[in-house]
Design an enzyme around this catalytic site. Structure first.
Site, PDB file in Angstrom:
ATOM      1  CG  HIS A  18      -6.561   1.972  -4.625  1.00 43.71           C
ATOM      2  ND1 HIS A  18      -6.320   1.384  -3.407  1.00 43.71           N
ATOM      3  CD2 HIS A  18      -7.649   2.768  -4.452  1.00 43.71           C
ATOM      4  CE1 HIS A  18      -7.228   1.816  -2.530  1.00 43.71           C
ATOM      5  NE2 HIS A  18      -8.051   2.659  -3.140  1.00 43.71           N
ATOM      6  CD  GLU A  19      -8.909   5.437  -7.005  1.00 42.29           C
ATOM      7  OE1 GLU A  19     -10.139   5.253  -7.041  1.00 42.29           O
ATOM      8  OE2 GLU A  19      -8.295   5.767  -5.967  1.00 42.29           O
TER       9      GLU A  19
ATOM     10  CG  HIS B 256     -12.389   2.014  -5.405  1.00 38.46           C
ATOM     11  ND1 HIS B 256     -13.020   1.511  -4.288  1.00 38.46           N
ATOM     12  CD2 HIS B 256     -11.283   2.654  -4.931  1.00 38.46           C
ATOM     13  CE1 HIS B 256     -12.330   1.837  -3.193  1.00 38.46           C
ATOM     14  NE2 HIS B 256     -11.265   2.529  -3.557  1.00 38.46           N
TER      15      HIS B 256
ATOM     16  CD  GLU C 291      -9.872   1.587   0.223  1.00 36.40           C
ATOM     17  OE1 GLU C 291     -10.728   2.142  -0.486  1.00 36.40           O
ATOM     18  OE2 GLU C 291      -8.669   1.917   0.222  1.00 36.40           O
TER      19      GLU C 291
HETATM   20 ZN    ZN Z   1      -9.817   3.381  -2.200  1.00 31.61          ZN
END
Ligand code: ZN
Length: 498
Positions: free
Chosen positions: A261-262, A265, A291
Site C-alpha cells: 500500500h505505502e 503512495h 489513494e
Molecule cells: Zn493510503
C-alpha cells in the site's frame, strides 16, 4: 508581459523549503524520536507551521496572484501552478485568524481526550470536545464558502472539485451493488486459513518487505522503509520519499500489504515530474488520486492470483518451515479472506467501503444539522447494523475507533472510497493498455505497469484537476462499475460463485 511569476517564485521556494523541514520533523516524530521529545517537537512544528501559514497568506502573494490570474503569457504549467495556489490562498485567507487559532486548540484538546476516551470506551468523555470541534468546523466551512452546501467546503480540502451531490449518488450506487456481493462472499468464505495466525519472525518480515518494495520499483537511494505503529508515506523533498510498514509476529500479511500500500503512495510521489518539484502544480491533485495508487498496488496487484503466485515462493524462501506446505490456492484465499469486522482498518476489500459510506453519511447529517454529536454513537451503531449486519457492543469498537474527527479531519473519509473506485478503473485501463500484464505480475516484473502509471498518472501531477486527469486515463467519469466488476470476478473465481 509582467515579471510577477519571477517575483512569486522565490516565495514559492521558501514555502517549499519550510514544508520540507516540517515534514522531516513529522517523520522523525513518528519513526525516530524518543517519546520524551514530544513537547519540544510540538513547539518546533507549531512555529514552522505558523511561519508557513504566514508566507502563504502574505498580502504580497495575493497581489502577485491578482496580476497572474489571467496572465495570457504564462505557459500551461505556470498557469496551472497559479490556479492551484489561488485555491490554497483563497481557502486560507477566508478563515479569520481567531478561528484558525480556536480550531488548532480544539483539535489538540479533542485529540488528547480521544486518546484517553478510546481505551476506556467512553464517548461521553469526548462528546463536549467533539461537539465544540464540529461547531468550529461549521464556522470554518461557512467562512470558506461553498457552491451548494456546507459539506462541499470540507470535502474540497481533500478532494478539490468533488461535490456532496456527486458522492451521494456514487455511494448510493456502491452500497446497492456491494451488499449482494458482500453477502454472497461472506456466506461462502468459511473459516480463515490457519497460516494467517501462525508466528513469523519480525526481522525476517522486515527484510522481506525491503526486498519486496525494491522489486516493485521503489528506489532505496531516493527513500527509506522503516517501521511505525501506523504505516504512512511522506515526501520530504525531491528524491526523498519515506515510507513505513508495521510488523506483528502473528500477522504476516499485515506487514506485506501495508508495504504494498505505502509503496503505491511512494511510487506516485517519486514519479511526479522533477521540473515541477516544489511548485503548486507539481503535487498530487487529490487524496482520492493518491489513494488510487496505494490501493492499486495493494489490491489489484498484490491480491491478484498472478501476483500471489509470484509472492508465495518468495515468502517460502524466507519462511521455509512456516510456509513450506502452503499451496498457491490456500495462500490466495488467505490474502483475500473476508474478515467481517467492526473495525474499518481491519475490514476486507468487500466490506471496507461500507464502513466509509457510514462515516460519510454521519458527517453529512452532522453538517446538515440533522444529527447532534450526542446522538452520534447510537446513529453509528444503527448504521453498522444496517450496512454490515454487525452492532458494536461498546464505543471503542464503534464511534471512537478512528481519530479523524478528533483531529478535525471532517470530509476526509470519502477519499478512501474514491481511491478504491479510482484504483479499479485505472487498473482496468492499464490492463487494456499492457498486453500480457498478468504474465509480468506472475514473474514479479512490475516494470511495464510502473512505466504505464508514470506516463498516464504520475507525470501529470496537478496540471489538471483530479476528475479531468481521471477521465483522460479511463475515458469517462468515475462510476462504481469497474470496482464491482473487479470484486465479482475475483470472488467468483475464489469461491465458485455464479
Ligand atoms: Zn493510503
Amino acid at each position: 508581459m509582467s515579471d510577477a511569476w519571477e517575483r512569486l517564485l522565490p516565495k514559492l521556494e521558501e514555502m517549499r523549503d519550510i514544508g520540507h523541514a516540517i515534514r522531516l520533523l513529522m517523520w522523525d516524530q513518528a519513526v525516530m524520536m524518543p517519546p520524551k521529545g514530544n513537547a519540544g517537537r510540538a513547539s518546533s512544528l507549531a512555529t514552522l507551521e505558523t511561519l508557513y501559514h504566514g508566507r502563504l497568506v502574505d498580502p504580497a502573494v495575493g497581489d502577485l496572484l491578482a496580476e497572474l490570474d489571467d496572465d495570457p503569457s504564462l505557459d500551461t504549467t505556470r498557469a496551472a501552478s497559479v490556479r492551484v495556489l489561488r485555491r490554497e490562498y483563497d481557502r486560507s485567507t477566508r478563515v479569520p485568524e481567531d478561528l484558525v487559532r480556536a480550531l488548532a486548540t480544539a483539535r489538540a484538546e479533542a485529540y488528547q481526550v480521544w486518546t484517553e476516551a478510546r481505551p476506556k470506551s467512553d464517548f461521553a468523555m469526548l462528546e463536549p470536545y467533539l461537539a465544540k470541534l464540529f461547531e468550529l468546523k461549521k464556522q470554518e466551512a461557512d467562512a470558506i464558502g461553498y457552491p451548494v452546501e456546507r459539506y462541499d467546503a470540507l470535502l474540497d480540502a481533500f478532494e478539490p472539485g468533488a461535490t456532496t451531490a456527486d458522492l451521494e449518488r456514487l455511494f448510493g450506487d456502491l452500497v446497492d451493488g456491494l451488499k449482494p456481493v458482500a453477502d454472497a462472499v461472506l456466506d461462502a468464505a468459511g473459516d480463515p486459513p490457519g497460516f494467517l495466525f501462525d508466528e513469523f519472525d519480525e526481522d525476517r518480515q522486515r527484510a522481506f518487505c525491503e526486498q519486496l518494495v525494491t522489486q516493485l520499483g521503489f528506489d532505496m537511494d531516493a527513500g527509506r522503509l522503516d517501521t511505525s505503529p501506523h504505516p504512512f508515506t511522506i515526501m520530504i523533498g525531491l528524491n526523498d520519499v519515506r515510507q513505513t510498514t508495521r510488523t506483528n509476529r502473528r500477522q504476516l500479511l499485515s506487514s506485506i500489504y501495508a508495504a504494498l500500500h505505502e509503496t503505491g503512495h511512494a511510487l506516485y510521489e517519486l514519479g511526479l515530474p522533477e521540473e515541477l518539484a516544489g511548485l503548486p502544480a507539481g503535487a498530487v491533485p487529490s487524496l482520492g488520486m493518491h489513494e488510487s495508487q496505494s490501493r492499486l498496488w495493494e489490491n489489484q496487484v498484490g491480491r491478484s492470483r498472478p501476483f500471489t503466485d509470484y509472492l508465495l515462493p518468495e515468502l517460502k524462501r524466507v519462511f521455509p518451515e512456516e510456509l513450506g506446505m502452503l499451496s498457491p490456492d490456500e495462500f490466495h484465499r488467505g490474502v483475500n479472506h473476508p474478515s467481517h469486522s467492526l473495525i474499518r482498518v481491519e475490514a476486507d476489500e468487500v466490506t471496507y467501503n461500507l464502513h466509509v459510506v457510514l462515516r460519510f453519511r454521519l458527517e453529512l447529517a452532522l453538517f446538515r444539522d440533522e444529527l447532534s454529536v450526542a446522538d452520534l454513537p447510537a446513529a453509528w451503531n444503527d448504521g453498522m447494523e444496517a450496512n454490515l449486519g454487525l452492532r458494536p457492543s461498546n464505543d471503542a469498537e464503534g464511534v471512537l475507533q478512528d481519530m479523524h474527527w478528533a483531529i478535525g479531519s471532517m470530509g476526509y473519509f470519502p477519499t478512501y472510497t474514491i481511491g478504491t473506485l479510482n484504483a479499479a478503473a485505472i487498473f482496468a485501463a492499464a490492463r487494456a493498455g499492457i498486453d500480457g500484464l498478468d504474465d509480468d505480475l506472475r514473474a514479479g516484473d512490475c516494470t511495464r505497469l510502473l512505466a504505464w502509471l508514470r506516463d498516464n498518472v504520475h507525470a501529470h501531477a496537478y496540471l489538471a484537476p483530479a476528475s479531468e486527469l481521471f477521465e483522460r486515463i479511463t475515458g469517462g467519469p468515475l462510476t462504481v462499475t469497474p470496482f464491482l466488476d473487479y470484486l465479482r470476478d475475483k470472488y467468483a473465481a475464489i469461491y465458485d460463485l455464479p
